[in-house]
Scaffold this active site. Structure first.
Site, PDB file in Angstrom:
ATOM      1  N   ASP A 100      70.935  13.721  87.787  1.00 56.29           N
ATOM      2  CA  ASP A 100      71.883  13.354  88.837  1.00 56.29           C
ATOM      3  C   ASP A 100      72.129  14.444  89.887  1.00 56.29           C
ATOM      4  OD1 ASP A 100      72.106  11.436  86.893  1.00 56.29           O
ATOM      5  OD2 ASP A 100      74.262  11.642  86.616  1.00 56.29           O
ATOM      6  N   GLU A 121      78.919   4.820  85.864  1.00 55.44           N
ATOM      7  CA  GLU A 121      78.763   6.249  86.086  1.00 55.44           C
ATOM      8  C   GLU A 121      78.817   6.565  87.580  1.00 55.44           C
ATOM      9  OE1 GLU A 121      76.095   8.003  82.537  1.00 55.44           O
ATOM     10  OE2 GLU A 121      74.916   6.859  83.980  1.00 55.44           O
TER      11      GLU A 121
END
Length: 474
Positions: free
Chosen positions: A22, A195
């Site tokens: 990420d 998320e």
């Protein structure tokens, strides 16, 4: 040569070696775009999470730096964000002009939110001695804080992923946080965990309006399986997000491809830009690359476009003036069941502009390698769909990788197509980025040819062009 391995992207950021996922802590500060990211500095798998760091002056060429945040007694360093505390609201800086503050998840016995600050443009960080600033509330998945300044309330606002919903908090100083509200439990798509949220205030093209957009990444329930990003439009009053979409409405996917995840935006920019992790948790740990593993997407400028009262996300890839070679052809006519072929490179931008007089509703393009592997995009405007065929090349490392990847055209005839080909990926932008599909490919050979074909009628093209792009590593 460094950065020249067979499947190493030449237009996308990758680390020199080892694992990343990420994007984190995206912030623009004093002439630099900062890209922090989830990083295992020791191996090619998801473990021992740190924050890696890279910077850019144009969102395209990147310089990799050392580790920014490392694990400590509270746990490893999971995803988060960064802001410019320009008025020193935190009181952490000696100067009244403040500096950078990172807000991140400590992943230890539980997940908690912590902060760190930097007084040297993000090169070194000091963790706040009072961490965590938001202790765990007995929620298993309690992470990925995305913070921005809310001008109307004169406070910092945090969007936080909490398993099957998003929680909002605010703070006057980035240290003392107050719970505000929750959103999302009544909405579908809870097969996977929510998320990497983001809360954006985006302009609506062709008007003076701006609208709020809530970004959610979900792992395990994407439109083509696995990881993906969707979004809600609506309003935000500083405390509560009020969506335009009803729970029974279809989800709006930011990118219906297989390989665009955890996308978040840069703080402190005039226009809004974001970037995503170019992978999918279905096979991220077994991709056939080394000594690095995973890449970022291209950065994209984002805005909103209104069609029949519906707000759609629009994405435009950021590419610096990086042309090496180009070719352009006007007024191309392609008969049904035939194709026109063009020699291209495997680091190229392809642009097609379809004529209003064109009558073909089924057409497409093929990216062909010197070993006759074919990666095909097929468009069907009657069915309002596209399909990207990723069934050739290196595919046996995961049963979830070879696939016919499908998406919607959002009720629009396709007027133009931009494709960015980069050795091991194809990013597709249809209708100026109102439909986007990002997909990894692993050809045995090298992409050398573009074919444009028609199926059911004459395809009339005003212009087809391709531009070879120089490596960002040169």
């Amino acid at each position: 040569m460094l950065y020249q391995e067979k499947h190493r992207p030449q237009l996308h950021f990758t680390p020199k070696e080892n694992w990343i996922n990420d994007p984190n802590g995206l912030v623009y500060y004093e002439g630099e775009y900062h890209l922090f990211y989830q990083r295992n500095p020791h191996s090619n798998d998801h473990a021992d999470m740190h924050w890696g760091h890279a910077t850019s002056t144009d969102l395209y060429h990147w310089e990799e730096h050392g580790i920014a945040l490392a694990p400590d007694e509270l746990g490893t360093i999971f995803s988060g964000s960064a802001v410019v505390d320009k008025n020193n609201t935190s009181g952490l800086f000696e100067s009244a002009s403040g500096g950078l503050v990172a807000i991140f998840t400590h992943d230890g016995e539980s997940q908690q939110q912590s902060i760190a600050y930097s007084e040297d443009k993000g090169r070194t960080w000091i963790k706040y001695e009072g961490n965590p600033v938001i202790p765990n509330t007995k929620i298993k998945d309690f992470r990925d804080p995305k913070v921005s300044w809310h001008e109307d309330s004169k406070k910092w606002v945090m969007a936080l992923a909490c398993g099957d919903h998003i929680q909002f908090y605010n703070s006057p100083n980035l240290i003392d946080w107050t719970y505000l509200s929750s959103f999302g439990k009544e909405y579908p798509s809870h097969i996977g965990v929510w998320e990497c949220p983001d809360l954006l205030y985006l302009p609506v093209e062709g008007s003076s309006k701006k609208e709020w957009v809530l970004i959610v990444s979900i792992n395990a329930d994407g439109p083509n399986g696995g990881s993906a990003v969707y979004y809600f439009t609506g309003s935000f009053d500083g405390k509560v997000f009020h969506p335009n979409e009803k729970p029974e409405d279809a989800l709006k996917w930011a990118d219906a491809g297989k390989d665009f995840y955890a996308a978040v935006s840069w703080d402190n920019t005039e226009d809004t830009y974001w970037i995503g992790w170019m992978s999918n948790w279905q096979y991220a740990g077994v991709m056939p690359v080394s000594p690095w593993r995973s890449a970022m997407s291209l950065a994209r400028k984002i805005s909103l476009y209104e069609k029949d009262g519906n707000l759609l996300l629009k994405q435009t890839p950021v590419i610096a003036d990086n042309r090496k070679e180009a070719a352009s052809y006007q007024d191309v006519t392609i008969q049904p069941d035939t194709a026109e072929s063009y020699a291209i490179s495997d680091t190229a931008q392809i642009d097609l502009r379809i004529s209003e007089a064109s009558s073909s509703t089924k057409w497409g393009v093929k990216f062909v390698t010197d070993q006759e592997e074919v990666f095909q995009l097929a468009i069907d405007t009657q069915e309002n769909t596209y399909t990207f065929y990723r069934t050739e090349g290196m595919i046996d490392f995961s049963e979830e990788f070879p696939e016919e990847i499908k998406g919607t055209l959002n009720g629009l005839d396709v007027q133009n197509l931009t494709a960015i080909v980069d050795r091991s990926s194809v990013e597709l932008f249809l209708n100026n980025g109102l439909t986007v599909s990002t997909n990894l490919i692993y050809p045995q050979g090298t992409v050398t040819q573009l074919e444009v074909f028609a199926v059911n009628d004459v395809l009339q093209i005003d212009n087809v062009s391709w531009t070879q792009l120089k490596s960002i590593w040169n």
